[in-house]
Write a protein that holds these residues in place. Structure first.
Motif: not given
Length: 179
Positions: A107-126
């Motif tokens: 998943x990437x939500x903006x700027x070509x970055x993987x926000x879940x992997x980079x720690x910007x977003x918490x992984x839902x349900x985890x």
């Protein structure tokens, strides 16, 4: 945060299209327990379906979500979708559902970055505390080095408290020793 694509034949009223989208969303809330505000839907009309089963036309629901749903959850979701969509005029014979599961790296939500992997977003349900081995690169069965300050997870997703995590996580400081 599922991403849902709903394909249907053009000719449905705006109200009926909205009722179908609402029924899909409510099914996800009821069965997969997603937050109500997580509504990410793509509605495609005449997307080249190329087939019909009844006069009301086919409705195809594609659900893209993260790993974690059991086969039972999916079967319950399919039944719930059929029941809710029937109330919106969709014949059960016209309903096609496909579920695609993937991981946070997909998943990437903006700027070509993987926000879940980079720690910007918490992984839902985890819970990041339960997922500390993946986050820190510690393999299953290996011990991680002791941390001087430990935190107690207070999130609802934790079912095995007390779980601990280094103080870099924004959780409540635990006075109990790490286990």
């Amino acid at each position: 945060m599922p991403l849902v694509r709903i394909d249907m034949i053009r000719g449905r009223s705006t109200e009926n299209t909205r009722a179908i989208a609402d029924a899909v969303q409510q099914s996800l809330i009821d069965v997969l327990k997603i937050p109500e505000r997580d509504r990410f839907q793509i509605i495609a009309l005449d997307a080249g379906l190329g087939f019909e089963r009844t006069t009301s036309g086919a409705v195809i629901v594609h659900i893209f979500t993260q790993h974690g749903s059991t086969t039972r959850d999916k079967q319950r979701l399919y039944r719930t979708l059929a029941q809710r969509l029937a109330a919106s005029g969709v014949d059960g014979k016209d309903l096609f559902v496909s579920s695609f599961e993937n991981g946070p790296e997909d998943w990437s939500f903006a700027d070509g970055r993987a926000q879940y992997v980079e720690g910007d977003l918490a992984v839902p349900g985890h819970c990041p505390i339960h997922d500390h081995r993946r986050a820190t690169g510690v393999a299953r069965g290996q011990r991680r080095p002791p941390r001087p300050t430990m935190l107690l997870c207070t999130r609802i997703c934790c079912r095995n408290p007390p779980c601990v995590k280094p103080s870099t996580w924004p959780y409540v400081l635990s006075s109990s020793p790490a286990r």
